[in-house]
Motif scaffolding. Structure first.
Motif, PDB file in Angstrom:
ATOM      1  N   GLY A  57       0.400  -0.914   0.284  1.00  0.00           N
ATOM      2  CA  GLY A  57       0.130  -0.104   0.226  1.00  0.00           C
ATOM      3  C   GLY A  57       1.376   1.210  -0.433  1.00  0.00           C
ATOM      4  N   ILE A  58       0.407   1.921   0.711  1.00  0.00           N
ATOM      5  CA  ILE A  58       1.241   3.429   0.444  1.00  0.00           C
ATOM      6  C   ILE A  58       1.836   3.874   2.082  1.00  0.00           C
ATOM      7  CG2 ILE A  58       0.982   5.720   0.497  1.00  0.00           C
ATOM      8  CD1 ILE A  58      -1.730   5.732  -0.634  1.00  0.00           C
ATOM      9  N   PRO A  59       3.569   3.768   1.389  1.00  0.00           N
ATOM     10  CA  PRO A  59       3.836   3.750   2.808  1.00  0.00           C
ATOM     11  C   PRO A  59       4.010   4.673   3.398  1.00  0.00           C
ATOM     12  CG  PRO A  59       5.539   4.494   1.176  1.00  0.00           C
ATOM     13  CD  PRO A  59       4.225   4.095   0.464  1.00  0.00           C
ATOM     14  N   ARG A  60       4.101   5.296   5.251  1.00  0.00           N
ATOM     15  CA  ARG A  60       4.492   5.681   5.867  1.00  0.00           C
ATOM     16  C   ARG A  60       5.753   6.490   6.295  1.00  0.00           C
ATOM     17  NH1 ARG A  60       0.061   4.046   5.110  1.00  0.00           N
ATOM     18  NH2 ARG A  60      -1.804   3.538   6.647  1.00  0.00           N
ATOM     19  N   ARG A  81      -3.229  11.174   7.446  1.00  0.00           N
ATOM     20  CA  ARG A  81      -4.629  10.618   7.189  1.00  0.00           C
ATOM     21  C   ARG A  81      -5.259   9.469   7.024  1.00  0.00           C
ATOM     22  NH1 ARG A  81      -4.824  15.631   1.806  1.00  0.00           N
ATOM     23  NH2 ARG A  81      -4.773  17.092   3.988  1.00  0.00           N
ATOM     24  N   LEU A  82      -3.939   8.047   6.413  1.00  0.00           N
ATOM     25  CA  LEU A  82      -4.546   6.931   6.795  1.00  0.00           C
ATOM     26  C   LEU A  82      -4.564   6.347   8.191  1.00  0.00           C
ATOM     27  CD1 LEU A  82      -2.324   5.992   3.197  1.00  0.00           C
ATOM     28  CD2 LEU A  82      -5.088   6.637   3.712  1.00  0.00           C
ATOM     29  N   SER A  83      -4.039   7.439   9.081  1.00  0.00           N
ATOM     30  CA  SER A  83      -3.930   5.957   9.990  1.00  0.00           C
ATOM     31  C   SER A  83      -5.239   6.341  10.936  1.00  0.00           C
ATOM     32  CB  SER A  83      -3.061   7.237  11.013  1.00  0.00           C
ATOM     33  OG  SER A  83      -1.784   7.123  10.657  1.00  0.00           O
ATOM     34  N   HIS A  84      -5.982   5.630  12.480  1.00  0.00           N
ATOM     35  CA  HIS A  84      -7.015   5.312  11.914  1.00  0.00           C
ATOM     36  C   HIS A  84      -6.672   5.705  14.392  1.00  0.00           C
ATOM     37  CE1 HIS A  84      -9.076   4.236   8.387  1.00  0.00           C
ATOM     38  NE2 HIS A  84      -7.647   3.043   8.692  1.00  0.00           N
ATOM     39  N   LEU A  85      -7.730   6.551  14.304  1.00  0.00           N
ATOM     40  CA  LEU A  85      -7.291   6.849  15.695  1.00  0.00           C
ATOM     41  C   LEU A  85      -8.579   6.717  16.310  1.00  0.00           C
ATOM     42  CD1 LEU A  85      -5.982  10.297  15.481  1.00  0.00           C
ATOM     43  CD2 LEU A  85      -4.709   8.599  15.926  1.00  0.00           C
ATOM     44  N   HIS A  86      -8.731   6.235  17.706  1.00  0.00           N
ATOM     45  CA  HIS A  86     -10.313   5.617  18.315  1.00  0.00           C
ATOM     46  C   HIS A  86     -10.800   6.941  19.023  1.00  0.00           C
ATOM     47  CE1 HIS A  86      -6.894   5.182  20.958  1.00  0.00           C
ATOM     48  NE2 HIS A  86      -8.009   5.365  22.717  1.00  0.00           N
ATOM     49  N   ARG A  87     -10.098   7.992  19.333  1.00  0.00           N
ATOM     50  CA  ARG A  87     -10.221   9.270  19.561  1.00  0.00           C
ATOM     51  C   ARG A  87      -9.546  10.425  19.331  1.00  0.00           C
ATOM     52  NH1 ARG A  87      -9.702   9.210  26.083  1.00  0.00           N
ATOM     53  NH2 ARG A  87     -11.886   8.969  25.976  1.00  0.00           N
ATOM     54  N   MET A 116      -0.090   9.409  18.085  1.00  0.00           N
ATOM     55  CA  MET A 116       0.521   8.900  16.516  1.00  0.00           C
ATOM     56  C   MET A 116       1.537   9.313  15.971  1.00  0.00           C
ATOM     57  SD  MET A 116      -2.100   8.630  12.842  1.00  0.00           S
ATOM     58  CE  MET A 116      -1.285  10.550  13.284  1.00  0.00           C
ATOM     59  N   VAL A 117       1.959   9.934  15.475  1.00  0.00           N
ATOM     60  CA  VAL A 117       3.106  10.130  15.286  1.00  0.00           C
ATOM     61  C   VAL A 117       4.212  10.320  15.352  1.00  0.00           C
ATOM     62  CG1 VAL A 117       4.429  12.542  14.698  1.00  0.00           C
ATOM     63  CG2 VAL A 117       1.816  12.934  13.549  1.00  0.00           C
ATOM     64  N   GLU A 118       4.631   9.711  16.775  1.00  0.00           N
ATOM     65  CA  GLU A 118       5.502   9.793  17.657  1.00  0.00           C
ATOM     66  C   GLU A 118       5.873   8.277  17.318  1.00  0.00           C
ATOM     67  OE1 GLU A 118       5.201  11.008  21.705  1.00  0.00           O
ATOM     68  OE2 GLU A 118       6.055  13.112  20.883  1.00  0.00           O
ATOM     69  N   GLY A 119       4.513   7.488  17.774  1.00  0.00           N
ATOM     70  CA  GLY A 119       4.458   5.997  17.096  1.00  0.00           C
ATOM     71  C   GLY A 119       5.365   5.630  16.235  1.00  0.00           C
TER      72      GLY A 119
END
Length: 147
Positions: A82-85, A104-110, A119-122
């Protein structure tokens, strides 16, 4: 005839009436508006999150001190997964993080500021772990102890 003694001191300063301001005027509005808050964009927040995570990793892992953490908007092409991060270029000592896929492609639960930053640090930790060929949780176990 009364003689007066000559005074060498300067005359006492005249006090202004209380209705005047410091410069003799009061009640005028300022010419310019109060300072505006600094601009805070998604790009600025992303850069700050990547920079702080990269500095933490550089201070904890000597192998990463010469590695350049770079930010690009998008990868040139998708790969078989897919599209690499991010892209790790170990021979050039570079890690390139792609901002748009991460945001935009990461899914956050909150969807709030803390979870977006995590998410960015991860992503930075996972890219650095790929560079070092280690598990991301091995890179900074103390950093996430209280989450």
């Amino acid at each position: 005839m009364a003689w007066r003694k000559a005074s060498n001191s300067a005359p006492a300063p005249r006090r202004r009436p209380a209705r005047h301001g410091r410069h003799g005027r009061v009640g005028r509005s300022p010419v310019v508006r109060p300072p505006l808050p600094p601009l805070d964009t998604r790009i600025d927040r992303f850069d700050l999150a990547v920079g702080t995570a990269a500095e933490f990793l550089r201070s904890a892992w000597p192998e990463l001190r010469d590695v350049s953490f770079e930010i690009a908007d998008m990868p040139l092409a998708a790969d078989e997964q897919g599209i690499p991060r991010w892209r790790v270029l170990a021979d050039e000592k570079r890690i390139i993080l792609f901002r748009l896929p991460i945001e935009r492609l990461s899914h956050l639960h909150r969807d709030d500021e803390l979870h977006r930053r995590m998410m960015v640090e991860g992503s930075v930790f996972r890219a650095a772990a790929e560079y070092l060929d280690r598990d991301p949780w091995d890179l900074g176990p103390e950093r996430f102890r209280y989450f």
